[in-house]
Motif scaffolding. Structure first.
Motif, PDB file in Angstrom:
ATOM      1  N   SER A  67     -10.481  -7.353  -8.467  1.00  0.00           N
ATOM      2  CA  SER A  67     -11.887  -7.211  -8.054  1.00  0.00           C
ATOM      3  C   SER A  67     -11.997  -7.118  -6.541  1.00  0.00           C
ATOM      4  CB  SER A  67     -12.721  -8.386  -8.571  1.00  0.00           C
ATOM      5  OG  SER A  67     -12.798  -8.358  -9.966  1.00  0.00           O
ATOM      6  N   GLU A  68     -11.214  -7.937  -5.847  1.00  0.00           N
ATOM      7  CA  GLU A  68     -11.226  -7.881  -4.387  1.00  0.00           C
ATOM      8  C   GLU A  68     -10.690  -6.537  -3.878  1.00  0.00           C
ATOM      9  OE1 GLU A  68      -9.370 -11.303  -2.620  1.00  0.00           O
ATOM     10  OE2 GLU A  68     -10.883 -12.650  -3.469  1.00  0.00           O
ATOM     11  N   LEU A  69      -9.642  -6.035  -4.543  1.00  0.00           N
ATOM     12  CA  LEU A  69      -9.127  -4.710  -4.163  1.00  0.00           C
ATOM     13  C   LEU A  69     -10.190  -3.631  -4.387  1.00  0.00           C
ATOM     14  CD1 LEU A  69      -5.444  -4.717  -5.506  1.00  0.00           C
ATOM     15  CD2 LEU A  69      -6.196  -4.528  -3.124  1.00  0.00           C
ATOM     16  N   TYR A  70     -10.850  -3.685  -5.516  1.00  0.00           N
ATOM     17  CA  TYR A  70     -11.944  -2.748  -5.821  1.00  0.00           C
ATOM     18  C   TYR A  70     -12.942  -2.727  -4.671  1.00  0.00           C
ATOM     19  CZ  TYR A  70     -12.708  -0.663 -10.509  1.00  0.00           C
ATOM     20  OH  TYR A  70     -12.739   0.144 -11.619  1.00  0.00           O
ATOM     21  N   GLU A  71     -13.329  -3.917  -4.235  1.00  0.00           N
ATOM     22  CA  GLU A  71     -14.329  -4.018  -3.167  1.00  0.00           C
ATOM     23  C   GLU A  71     -13.791  -3.489  -1.842  1.00  0.00           C
ATOM     24  OE1 GLU A  71     -15.167  -8.212  -3.429  1.00  0.00           O
ATOM     25  OE2 GLU A  71     -16.995  -7.842  -4.586  1.00  0.00           O
ATOM     26  N   LYS A  72     -12.588  -3.910  -1.489  1.00  0.00           N
ATOM     27  CA  LYS A  72     -11.991  -3.502  -0.200  1.00  0.00           C
ATOM     28  C   LYS A  72     -11.801  -1.991  -0.116  1.00  0.00           C
ATOM     29  CE  LYS A  72     -10.577  -7.269   2.181  1.00  0.00           C
ATOM     30  NZ  LYS A  72     -11.589  -7.765   3.055  1.00  0.00           N
TER      31      LYS A  72
END
Length: 186
Positions: free
Chosen positions: A15-20
């Protein structure tokens, strides 16, 4: 839905990768993180109903909270549709609870699971939007009261529909159930 601790960590990292990376996909990373952090994993199946997840039952508390929110939706809507005379009648007959009845939530200290489920349904899943912006913390035990009210509401609910709204008598019966039986006048 059951997710192991390791799977939670992987999902949160993804999820953090998606956002970044600014990925604009169908899965909302903020929602997934919220479902994991608030332990409302059942909500993932609700939000993404098109994904063929394994068949599983929602937790019992979800059904309870949905029934309570549904009941209060009916109560608040029916109250708004009453005439001035009917509102005065309800105020008197269901005193002190018949004057502008509103869903006030659950006890934030002792009914946190109920409160969290209600907040997740309204704020994250965008269900029961009429309760949006409320605190959901009534600061006193309420679940027994809601169950008494539901016992009165369920038979009424079965008769609703086909244009039949809740009557002032229906509302009176439901709101009178707020008072514990040991405190009712004979």
């Amino acid at each position: 839905m059951k997710i192991s601790d390791g799977e939670k960590l992987i999902i949160l990292m993804l999820s953090e990768l998606y956002e970044k990376l600014g990925v604009d996909g169908e899965i909302e990373p903020d929602f997934i993180k919220s479902a994991i952090f608030s332990d409302q994993l059942w909500g993932i199946k609700w939000k993404y109903s098109g994904i063929p997840f394994e068949e599983s039952e929602d937790p019992q508390i979800v059904k309870e909270v949905v029934d309570i929110l549904d009941m209060w939706s009916f109560v608040e809507r029916a109250y708004e549709e009453l005439s001035s005379e009917e509102k005065s009648h309800l105020k008197e007959e269901a005193a002190p609870f018949g004057d502008d009845p509103k869903f006030r939530g659950f006890d934030g200290n002792n009914e946190t699971e109920y409160m969290g489920t209600a907040m997740f349904l309204v704020n994250e899943l965008e269900r029961f939007q009429e309760f949006q912006g409320r605190s959901f913390n009534c600061h006193s035990p309420s679940i027994d009261m809601h169950h008494r009210m539901l016992a009165e509401f369920e038979p009424i609910r079965r008769t609703l529909g086909h244009g039949r709204p809740m009557s002032v008598e229906d509302l009176t019966k439901i709101l009178k159930a707020i008072v514990h039986p040991s405190r009712r006048e004979s």
